[in-house]
Design an enzyme around this catalytic site. Structure first.
Site, PDB file in Angstrom:
ATOM      1  N   SER A   1       0.809  -1.208   0.000  1.00 51.59           N
ATOM      2  CA  SER A   1       0.000   0.000   0.000  1.00 51.59           C
ATOM      3  C   SER A   1       0.839   1.253   0.000  1.00 51.59           C
ATOM      4  CB  SER A   1      -0.931   0.021   1.207  1.00 51.59           C
ATOM      5  OG  SER A   1      -1.731   1.160   1.213  1.00 51.59           O
ATOM      6  N   CYS A   2       0.896   1.941  -1.112  1.00 50.96           N
ATOM      7  CA  CYS A   2       1.280   3.359  -1.181  1.00 50.96           C
ATOM      8  C   CYS A   2       2.770   3.678  -1.048  1.00 50.96           C
ATOM      9  CB  CYS A   2       0.532   4.184  -0.152  1.00 50.96           C
ATOM     10  SG  CYS A   2      -1.243   4.000  -0.176  1.00 50.96           S
ATOM     11  N   ASP A   3       3.132   4.763  -1.708  1.00 52.57           N
ATOM     12  CA  ASP A   3       4.439   5.392  -1.566  1.00 52.57           C
ATOM     13  C   ASP A   3       4.227   6.895  -1.633  1.00 52.57           C
ATOM     14  OD1 ASP A   3       6.645   3.110  -1.926  1.00 52.57           O
ATOM     15  OD2 ASP A   3       5.004   2.706  -3.316  1.00 52.57           O
TER      16      ASP A   3
END
Length: 424
Positions: A5-7
């Site tokens: 999930s996500c950067d």
């Protein structure tokens, strides 16, 4: 649930050009989750004792909230990322560690993103808002819509025109790192080590009581609060390292277009594919010259490689973002009652984007035509935004409809592509 999930990224002078701070984030969520781009104006709340309904719980409202633009999963109150009228940007990440995650309903990390933006006019004030709310209400609850339970703690990257802050949490405990130059990124792991500018007053004592720190070595937040075997988190650590490499590769010459290319990078895993994929992206230009406007680009669609970054600038009387706003359903019915029915939340842009991709996925010629037209639109928008920053001239009457008009232009590309005939 695996930690996919996500950067989130930030670059500050001297790593950037033209004395600008550049913020960027990919929101990686379940493949079928729709993310909308929405605007909420500033509001003065005259009703003393007013309560605010967040995703799961009610909290005390404040006397005044600032105008915000948000990119958010359409089913919840908070946001994955966004900006406010004062040039504050926030993105959050899911993190896991030794401190147990609480499934009990409290504030989501995404609620804290929106609350920080609505209540703070600088990055550090946003940090204060978040940690105060964390102490008062806690964090917890399911972060997906439907049957699957997916809960996590949160880290945040908060930036304004002057500086950035990394805030990482483990339950109610937290540490914060101040970033004043260079580059920094966060992914799905605790990354603050010994460079701690602010912290929860009991953070070290708690780690010592739990046996995570001996009280003698220099305190390392990530080492103390992360899982014993962080090597198992290869996906997130891989993306974190790859993101750091990409930022440093361009250090000294980073522009908003550089940040977009990083978000579009698939070999690194930053532009994610699979059950979890990049459902929306954001890049912001935060000039250190306060006479210049901050410019925030949003996709509002999955896969930044096959999406258009569209600009938004805060001015009075912004037109409603109808083409990136999902149909409304009562949170009371769908979230509070834990309904397992998932309504159709696709907004007009999302619908046309998905329809066009279905057509071009098996037609290389159509795919090239569509992508060429998307990049042409993007380049035109980039030139216009660069002209605003260089010439210090803002046509307010045009800007009120900037994002909605860009969205309509993008939709027109998809509509044209659906009907275009190509040679056999």
């Amino acid at each position: 649930m695996e930690p996919f999930s996500c950067d989130t990224f930030v670059a500050l002078p001297p790593a950037t050009v033209d004395n600008r701070i550049i913020f960027g984030k990919n929101s990686d969520r379940l493949y079928d989750e729709v993310q909308e781009v929405v605007y909420f104006p500033a509001v003065v709340h005259d009703n003393l004792g007013e309560r605010l309904k967040c995703t799961y719980i009610e909290i005390d409202q404040v006397p005044e909230t600032y105008a915000v633009v948000l990119s958010r999963p359409a089913w919840l109150w908070g946001a994955e990322m966004g900006a406010n009228e004062h040039g504050v940007c926030i993105g959050n990440e899911a993190v896991w560690g030794r401190e147990e995650v609480c499934d009990e309903e409290a504030l989501l990390g995404m609620d804290l993103v929106r609350l920080g933006l609505e209540r703070a006019d600088t990055a550090e004030k946003a940090l204060n808002v978040i940690v105060d709310l964390l102490e008062k209400y806690g964090q917890g609850g399911n972060c997906t819509e439907g049957r699957m339970v997916f809960s996590y703690h949160n880290s945040f990257l908060i930036a304004d025109r002057n500086e950035a802050w990394i805030l990482e949490t483990a339950g109610k405990y937290w540490a914060a790192e101040k970033v004043q130059e260079g580059v920094r990124n966060i992914s799905n792991q605790l990354s603050i080590t010994t460079k701690i500018a602010r912290e929860h007053p009991d953070m070290r004592n708690y780690a010592k009581r739990k046996g995570w720190w001996d009280g003698k070595k220099e305190f390392d937040f990530a080492a103390a609060y992360s899982y014993l075997d962080t090597a198992k988190m290869m996906t997130s650590s891989g993306r974190y390292c790859e993101g750091y490499k990409l930022l440093n590769k361009h250090k000294g010459n980073i522009t908003f277009e550089t940040m977009m290319e990083i978000l579009r990078d698939k070999p690194s895993g930053i532009n994610m594919e699979g059950e979890f994929l990049t459902t929306a992206s954001m890049v912001s230009i935060l000039p250190q010259d306060s006479s210049l406007p901050c410019i925030h680009f949003f996709t509002g669609t999955p896969d930044p490689e096959r999406s258009v970054f569209k600009p938004f600038i805060f001015v009075p009387h912004i037109s409603q973002l109808l083409d990136t706003s999902s149909p409304t359903f009562e949170l009371e019915d769908l979230v509070k009652k834990k309904s397992h029915f998932k309504p159709d939340r696709r907004h007009p842009l999302y619908q046309k984007h998905q329809q066009a991709l279905e057509v071009v996925n098996n037609n290389e010629e159509k795919a090239k035509i569509m992508l060429d037209n998307m990049r042409k639109l993007e380049k035109e928008l980039f030139r216009e935004m660069e002209s605003i920053l260089q010439n210090k001239h803002l046509d307010v009457e045009k800007i009120v409809n900037l994002f909605p008009q860009c969205t309509k232009d993008e939709i027109q590309i998809y509509q044209s592509n659906l009907s275009v005939k190509v040679s056999s």
